[in-house]
Design a protein around this motif. Structure first.
Motif, short mmCIF file in Angstrom:
data_model
loop_
_atom_site.label_atom_id
_atom_site.label_comp_id
_atom_site.label_asym_id
_atom_site.label_seq_id
_atom_site.Cartn_x
_atom_site.Cartn_y
_atom_site.Cartn_z
N LYS A 39 4.67 -2.93 -10.50
CA LYS A 39 4.04 -1.60 -10.60
C LYS A 39 3.12 -1.53 -11.82
O LYS A 39 1.98 -1.08 -11.73
CB LYS A 39 5.14 -0.54 -10.70
N VAL A 44 1.53 -6.76 -5.72
CA VAL A 44 2.32 -6.59 -4.51
C VAL A 44 3.45 -7.60 -4.59
O VAL A 44 3.21 -8.76 -4.94
CB VAL A 44 1.45 -6.85 -3.24
N CYS A 63 4.92 3.10 -5.08
CA CYS A 63 4.43 1.77 -5.40
C CYS A 63 5.52 1.03 -6.17
O CYS A 63 6.42 1.68 -6.70
CB CYS A 63 3.12 1.83 -6.17
N PRO A 64 5.48 -0.26 -6.25
CA PRO A 64 4.46 -1.17 -5.74
C PRO A 64 4.65 -1.45 -4.26
O PRO A 64 5.71 -1.21 -3.70
CB PRO A 64 4.72 -2.44 -6.56
N SER A 65 3.62 -1.98 -3.66
CA SER A 65 3.73 -2.42 -2.28
C SER A 65 4.60 -3.67 -2.23
O SER A 65 4.66 -4.44 -3.19
CB SER A 65 2.35 -2.73 -1.69
N GLU A 95 -3.03 -1.40 -0.68
CA GLU A 95 -3.68 -0.80 -1.85
C GLU A 95 -3.15 0.61 -2.14
O GLU A 95 -3.10 1.03 -3.29
CB GLU A 95 -5.19 -0.77 -1.65
N LYS A 96 -2.74 1.32 -1.10
CA LYS A 96 -2.25 2.69 -1.27
C LYS A 96 -0.75 2.75 -1.51
O LYS A 96 -0.25 3.74 -2.04
CB LYS A 96 -2.60 3.51 -0.03
N GLY A 97 -0.02 1.73 -1.08
CA GLY A 97 1.43 1.68 -1.22
C GLY A 97 2.09 1.56 0.14
O GLY A 97 2.06 2.50 0.93
#
Length: 122
Positions: A39, A44, A63-65, A95-97
């Motif tokens: 994060k 990722v 997040c993080p993904s 990118e967004k989660g």
């Protein structure tokens, strides 16, 4: 730590920035420490450990993904193309989660935070 460092060259060859946890943290680090590192650094998490999905859901984290592999043969030779394809297919979600699940038969994306949000299947 549960995936081979052999993934790093494959991911880099595909044009992706990648590091193995063993190069930045302790092998016995708790999952939440890995989550916090990812994060804080915009990474990722790529894992075979299903606990990360549980932690994201329990913490209602945005997040993080996380990309999790759900199959027995987790070698780059077996899953490399599929994983790279999933990363490219779900770039916007990552990118967004998102929590991306990869197995040999299907890909699934869940947008973070995990609530009762619909899945995106492929």
């Amino acid at each position: 730590m549960n995936l081979s460092p052999k993934w790093i060259p494959l991911l880099k060859k595909a044009g992706l920035e990648a590091i193995h946890w063993s190069s930045v943290g302790h092998s016995n680090a708790p999952d939440y420490e890995i989550l916090e590192y990812a994060k804080a650094n915009g990474y990722v998490i790529f894992t075979h450990d299903l606990d990360f999905g549980d932690l994201l859901a329990a913490g209602k984290m945005a997040c993080p993904s996380v990309i999790q592999i759900r199959t027995q043969d987790v070698t780059p030779d077996n899953l490399g193309r599929l994983v790279v394809s999933a990363i490219h297919q779900f770039t916007n979600q990552l990118e967004k989660g998102a929590l991306i699940t990869v197995d040999e038969k299907k890909l699934r994306a869940r947008i973070l935070p995990i609530n009762n949000v619909p899945h995106i299947h492929s």
